[in-house]
Write an enzyme that holds these catalytic residues in place. Structure first.
Site, PDB file in Angstrom:
ATOM      1  N   ASP A 264     -10.006  36.138 -17.957  1.00 43.71           N
ATOM      2  CA  ASP A 264      -9.366  37.284 -17.341  1.00 43.71           C
ATOM      3  C   ASP A 264     -10.141  37.530 -16.028  1.00 43.71           C
ATOM      4  OD1 ASP A 264      -7.936  39.788 -17.125  1.00 43.71           O
ATOM      5  OD2 ASP A 264      -9.785  40.761 -17.779  1.00 43.71           O
ATOM      6  N   LEU A 265      -9.595  38.315 -15.135  1.00 42.24           N
ATOM      7  CA  LEU A 265     -10.292  38.523 -13.856  1.00 42.24           C
ATOM      8  C   LEU A 265     -10.931  39.920 -13.782  1.00 42.24           C
ATOM      9  CD1 LEU A 265     -11.044  37.643 -10.999  1.00 42.24           C
ATOM     10  CD2 LEU A 265      -8.737  38.238 -10.265  1.00 42.24           C
ATOM     11  N   ASP A 266     -10.076  40.944 -13.645  1.00 37.39           N
ATOM     12  CA  ASP A 266     -10.593  42.310 -13.493  1.00 37.39           C
ATOM     13  C   ASP A 266     -11.367  42.719 -14.744  1.00 37.39           C
ATOM     14  OD1 ASP A 266      -9.334  42.783 -10.963  1.00 37.39           O
ATOM     15  OD2 ASP A 266      -7.438  43.037 -12.012  1.00 37.39           O
TER      16      ASP A 266
ATOM     17  N   THR B 184     -12.952  45.682 -10.756  1.00 39.10           N
ATOM     18  CA  THR B 184     -11.962  46.334  -9.892  1.00 39.10           C
ATOM     19  C   THR B 184     -11.297  47.503 -10.597  1.00 39.10           C
ATOM     20  OG1 THR B 184     -10.428  44.689 -10.673  1.00 39.10           O
ATOM     21  CG2 THR B 184     -11.344  44.323  -8.482  1.00 39.10           C
TER      22      THR B 184
ATOM     23  N   LYS C 123      -6.202  49.104 -18.633  1.00 40.06           N
ATOM     24  CA  LYS C 123      -6.912  47.826 -18.436  1.00 40.06           C
ATOM     25  C   LYS C 123      -6.088  46.660 -18.971  1.00 40.06           C
ATOM     26  CE  LYS C 123     -11.688  49.223 -18.123  1.00 40.06           C
ATOM     27  NZ  LYS C 123     -13.035  49.143 -18.623  1.00 40.06           N
ATOM     28  N   GLY C 124      -5.899  45.651 -18.137  1.00 43.25           N
ATOM     29  CA  GLY C 124      -5.161  44.455 -18.556  1.00 43.25           C
ATOM     30  C   GLY C 124      -3.661  44.651 -18.632  1.00 43.25           C
ATOM     31  N   VAL C 125      -3.206  45.854 -18.292  1.00 43.97           N
ATOM     32  CA  VAL C 125      -1.776  46.192 -18.389  1.00 43.97           C
ATOM     33  C   VAL C 125      -1.138  46.002 -17.016  1.00 43.97           C
ATOM     34  CG1 VAL C 125      -0.185  48.085 -18.926  1.00 43.97           C
ATOM     35  CG2 VAL C 125      -2.282  47.804 -20.252  1.00 43.97           C
TER      36      VAL C 125
ATOM     37  N   ARG D 133       1.192  46.168 -13.581  1.00 42.30           N
ATOM     38  CA  ARG D 133       1.399  47.307 -12.674  1.00 42.30           C
ATOM     39  C   ARG D 133       2.550  48.185 -13.161  1.00 42.30           C
ATOM     40  NH1 ARG D 133       2.368  45.289  -6.805  1.00 42.30           N
ATOM     41  NH2 ARG D 133       0.617  44.007  -7.476  1.00 42.30           N
TER      42      ARG D 133
ATOM     43  N   SER E 284      -4.958  36.402 -15.548  1.00 46.76           N
ATOM     44  CA  SER E 284      -5.026  37.804 -15.133  1.00 46.76           C
ATOM     45  C   SER E 284      -3.629  38.395 -15.085  1.00 46.76           C
ATOM     46  CB  SER E 284      -5.677  37.891 -13.745  1.00 46.76           C
ATOM     47  OG  SER E 284      -5.556  39.198 -13.236  1.00 46.76           O
ATOM     48  N   ALA E 285      -3.533  39.669 -15.435  1.00 42.83           N
ATOM     49  CA  ALA E 285      -2.248  40.372 -15.314  1.00 42.83           C
ATOM     50  C   ALA E 285      -1.964  40.734 -13.863  1.00 42.83           C
ATOM     51  CB  ALA E 285      -2.294  41.643 -16.159  1.00 42.83           C
ATOM     52  N   SER E 286      -2.958  40.520 -13.009  1.00 40.40           N
ATOM     53  CA  SER E 286      -2.848  41.019 -11.628  1.00 40.40           C
ATOM     54  C   SER E 286      -2.148  40.050 -10.682  1.00 40.40           C
ATOM     55  CB  SER E 286      -4.240  41.319 -11.076  1.00 40.40           C
ATOM     56  OG  SER E 286      -4.142  41.692  -9.731  1.00 40.40           O
ATOM     57  N   LYS E 287      -1.155  40.584  -9.977  1.00 46.62           N
ATOM     58  CA  LYS E 287      -0.475  39.793  -8.943  1.00 46.62           C
ATOM     59  C   LYS E 287      -1.410  39.571  -7.749  1.00 46.62           C
ATOM     60  CE  LYS E 287       3.978  41.773 -10.135  1.00 46.62           C
ATOM     61  NZ  LYS E 287       5.004  42.710  -9.696  1.00 46.62           N
ATOM     62  N   ASN E 288      -2.488  40.345  -7.687  1.00 49.29           N
ATOM     63  CA  ASN E 288      -3.489  40.173  -6.625  1.00 49.29           C
ATOM     64  C   ASN E 288      -4.543  39.129  -6.991  1.00 49.29           C
ATOM     65  OD1 ASN E 288      -2.827  42.322  -4.551  1.00 49.29           O
ATOM     66  ND2 ASN E 288      -2.888  43.570  -6.409  1.00 49.29           N
TER      67      ASN E 288
ATOM     68  N   LYS F  11       0.198  40.910 -21.263  1.00 50.34           N
ATOM     69  CA  LYS F  11      -0.653  41.135 -22.438  1.00 50.34           C
ATOM     70  C   LYS F  11      -0.181  42.428 -23.111  1.00 50.34           C
ATOM     71  CE  LYS F  11      -4.243  39.285 -19.462  1.00 50.34           C
ATOM     72  NZ  LYS F  11      -5.445  39.557 -18.666  1.00 50.34           N
TER      73      LYS F  11
ATOM     74  N   GLU G 103     -12.168  38.233 -22.156  1.00 49.85           N
ATOM     75  CA  GLU G 103     -11.411  39.439 -21.787  1.00 49.85           C
ATOM     76  C   GLU G 103     -12.239  40.722 -21.866  1.00 49.85           C
ATOM     77  OE1 GLU G 103      -8.830  41.129 -20.960  1.00 49.85           O
ATOM     78  OE2 GLU G 103      -7.301  39.620 -20.621  1.00 49.85           O
ATOM     79  N   ASP G 104     -11.823  41.737 -21.112  1.00 49.11           N
ATOM     80  CA  ASP G 104     -12.481  43.054 -21.195  1.00 49.11           C
ATOM     81  C   ASP G 104     -11.539  44.124 -21.737  1.00 49.11           C
ATOM     82  OD1 ASP G 104     -10.843  43.088 -18.826  1.00 49.11           O
ATOM     83  OD2 ASP G 104     -11.836  44.974 -18.320  1.00 49.11           O
TER      84      ASP G 104
HETATM   85  P1  B16 Z   1      -1.876  44.312 -10.039  1.00 47.16           P
HETATM   86  P2  B16 Z   1      -6.721  41.735 -15.439  1.00 47.16           P
HETATM   87  C1  B16 Z   1      -5.199  43.767 -14.593  1.00 47.16           C
HETATM   88  O1  B16 Z   1      -6.042  42.692 -14.323  1.00 47.16           O
HETATM   89  C2  B16 Z   1      -5.937  45.095 -14.492  1.00 47.16           C
HETATM   90  O2  B16 Z   1      -6.889  45.181 -15.535  1.00 47.16           O
HETATM   91  C3  B16 Z   1      -4.948  46.217 -14.629  1.00 47.16           C
HETATM   92  O3  B16 Z   1      -5.605  47.459 -14.499  1.00 47.16           O
HETATM   93  C4  B16 Z   1      -3.865  46.081 -13.545  1.00 47.16           C
HETATM   94  O4  B16 Z   1      -2.880  47.093 -13.669  1.00 47.16           O
HETATM   95  C5  B16 Z   1      -3.201  44.711 -13.689  1.00 47.16           C
HETATM   96  O5  B16 Z   1      -4.189  43.700 -13.578  1.00 47.16           O
HETATM   97  C6  B16 Z   1      -2.119  44.467 -12.660  1.00 47.16           C
HETATM   98  O6  B16 Z   1      -2.702  44.376 -11.400  1.00 47.16           O
HETATM   99  O7  B16 Z   1      -1.318  45.661  -9.780  1.00 47.16           O
HETATM  100  O8  B16 Z   1      -2.911  43.877  -9.035  1.00 47.16           O
HETATM  101  O9  B16 Z   1      -0.779  43.276 -10.219  1.00 47.16           O
HETATM  102  O10 B16 Z   1      -7.718  42.575 -16.134  1.00 47.16           O
HETATM  103  O11 B16 Z   1      -5.609  41.222 -16.320  1.00 47.16           O
HETATM  104  O12 B16 Z   1      -7.348  40.645 -14.601  1.00 47.16           O
HETATM  105 MG    MG Z   2      -9.367  42.693 -17.390  1.00 48.84          MG
END
Ligand code: B16
Ligand code: MG
Length: 217
Positions: free
Chosen positions: A11-13, A19, A47-49, A51, A116-120, A146, A170-171
């Site tokens: 996982d990333l964040d 972050t 967390k991990g959820v 956007r 990672s769930a993050s598009k960033n 997730k 994972e966190d």
């Molecule tokens: P974004 P992870 C997750 O990253 C974050 O924990 C979570 O808080 C955030 O809403 C999600 O990414 C979506 O991020 O808005 O940048 O697409 O922990 O799965 O690496």
């Molecule tokens: Mg995370």
């Protein structure tokens, strides 16, 4: 378990960098505009959820109805603010031990993937200068979020492996549930006892790095 290890899925964040403060600050700022007071205790639920799912959770605290167009605009606003807050992230913003662990695994010939769930995520790993380690980056726009296992199964399938050859790190509660749903060993990073479904918990990534590097040496 470690003798079969072929792939570590990170996982990333919250695992490789922190972050969550920036994500939460951006959500708090947005929520305040709609008279929603986001208590710090709410952060754990985000967390991990994704956007969109995060926004839905936040808006459920309000009695107002929001149109899909309004929700799209809110997500864009939150993301623009979040991107501002992480604009200066660099190599130094990786958690202690991250570069050493990734370098070590690479030397050992163990594949590494990002779930990672993050598009960033892709942009962030470039800023952190760790993108070269990841042979596969799961695309959160192509898979259910997730706690569904898909973001962890995608890299496993990419490398033609089985769950016993993979380790997920994972966190978040949702992330540990995703790893377990994929039938993989789950490593939890965070306060001990906060991820009870994990197979092993470590307070920091550096703690985990020490243990795995010792076992694999
Ligand atoms: P974004 P992870 C997750 O990253 C974050 O924990 C979570 O808080 C955030 O809403 C999600 O990414 C979506 O991020 O808005 O940048 O697409 O922990 O799965 O690496
Ligand atoms: Mg995370």
């Amino acid at each position: 378990m470690l003798s079969d290890l072929k792939l570590v899925i990170f996982d990333l964040d919250g695992v490789l960098t922190e972050t969550s403060r920036q994500h939460f600050k951006a959500w708090q700022t947005l929520a305040a505009k709609y008279d929603i007071d986001l208590d710090p205790s709410f952060e754990v639920h985000l967390k991990g959820v994704s956007r969109k799912a995060s926004l839905d959770k936040i808006l459920s605290l309000s009695s107002r109805h929001f149109t899909e167009a309004e929700k799209d605009a809110m997500q864009a606003e939150k993301n623009a603010h979040y991107q501002q807050l992480i604009a200066n992230f660099s190599k130094e913003d990786c958690f202690e031990g991250a570069h050493e662990l990734l370098h070590f695994l690479q030397k050992k010939g163990i594949h590494m993937a990002l779930a990672s769930a993050s598009k960033n995520g892709p942009k962030l790993i470039r800023a952190l200068e760790i993108d070269r380690y990841f042979g596969y980056v799961a695309d959160p726009t192509q898979h259910p979020g997730k706690p569904a296992p898909d973001l962890f199964l995608a890299p496993m399938h990419h490398y033609g492996l089985t769950p016993n050859q993979c380790l997920g790190v994972e966190d978040a509660v949702a992330g540990i549930a995703a790893i377990k749903a994929a039938n993989m060993t789950a490593i939890g990073i965070g306060e001990l006892g906060s991820l009870p479904e994990a197979d092993a918990e470590y307070t920091t990534l550096a703690d985990f790095a020490q243990v795995i590097m010792k076992h694999l040496t």
